[in-house]
Scaffold this motif. Structure first.
Motif: not given
Length: 212
Positions: A199, A183, A190, A142, A196
């Protein structure tokens, strides 16, 4: 002076199918820090084009306009388990398996937890079934913390997954492309913990077998 006809691209897109709950169950590796021009796993490949009638009034071509050759994007099927811990994305050409980092590693770590090996071995078994000779293992984080720390952590996690895959993948000529993207290329927002969490992931991508 003769005017050149303008070309209007007609692109037929075959839809996105989002399915419900479904849980799935050496070798050389190399790292490449070159960023792809498009997010990994989203490349399209040509399929037989859909017939488009150039005289259809719905096209509303301007005077003198002609159609460019049409193309069809791959059918994409995405299957995610109920908790979102594992996601499978298939096209006509590839299979991509994404595992959230929380199901593989403790927080801010690249050391496997107790359940990680079984999940990765299940993916390796499918790589064997598909007779894949090329496998991509990409790590992502993230946007919390520094970009450089995220790049290092995502690469370490991708390396760990590749090493575990290599224990079960049977093709001695298989090659791995292992990268950490920090990221870059988020698949969710996010600004929320739920986003997050999605991710923070490792993606394993390999070609579909010719008979599938």
């Amino acid at each position: 002076m003769t005017k050149r006809p303008r070309t209007i691209a007609a692109t037929a897109v075959v839809g996105l199918v989002i399915a419900g709950a479904h849980l799935l169950g050496a070798t050389s590796a190399h790292a490449d820090d070159v960023k792809p021009s498009i997010p990994p796993g989203t490349e399209s490949s040509a399929s037989p084009p859909v017939v488009v009638k150039p005289d259809s009034p719905r096209l509303k071509l301007p005077q003198g306009g002609v159609l460019a050759p049409p193309k069809v994007l791959d059918m994409v099927e995405v299957v995610e388990d109920l908790g979102g811990e594992q996601r499978r994305q298939e096209t006509n050409q590839t299979v991509m398996m994404a595992l959230q980092s929380e199901v593989l590693f403790p927080e801010n770590s690249a050391v496997f937890n107790a359940q990680a090996a079984a999940r990765i071995q299940a993916i390796a078994n499918e790589i064997n079934q598909q007779k894949a000779s090329q496998v991509r293992v990409f790590g992502f984080t993230d946007d919390q913390g520094s970009y450089e720390h995220g790049k290092e952590l995502s690469k370490q996690r991708a390396d760990a997954v590749q090493s575990e895959l290599a224990k079960t993948v049977t093709n001695p000529k298989v090659t791995f492309d292992v990268r950490g993207y920090s990221e870059d290329y988020p698949i969710a927002d996010n600004s929320t913990e739920e986003g997050r969490k999605k991710n923070r992931r490792v993606e394993i991508t390999f070609p579909r077998g010719a008979g599938n």
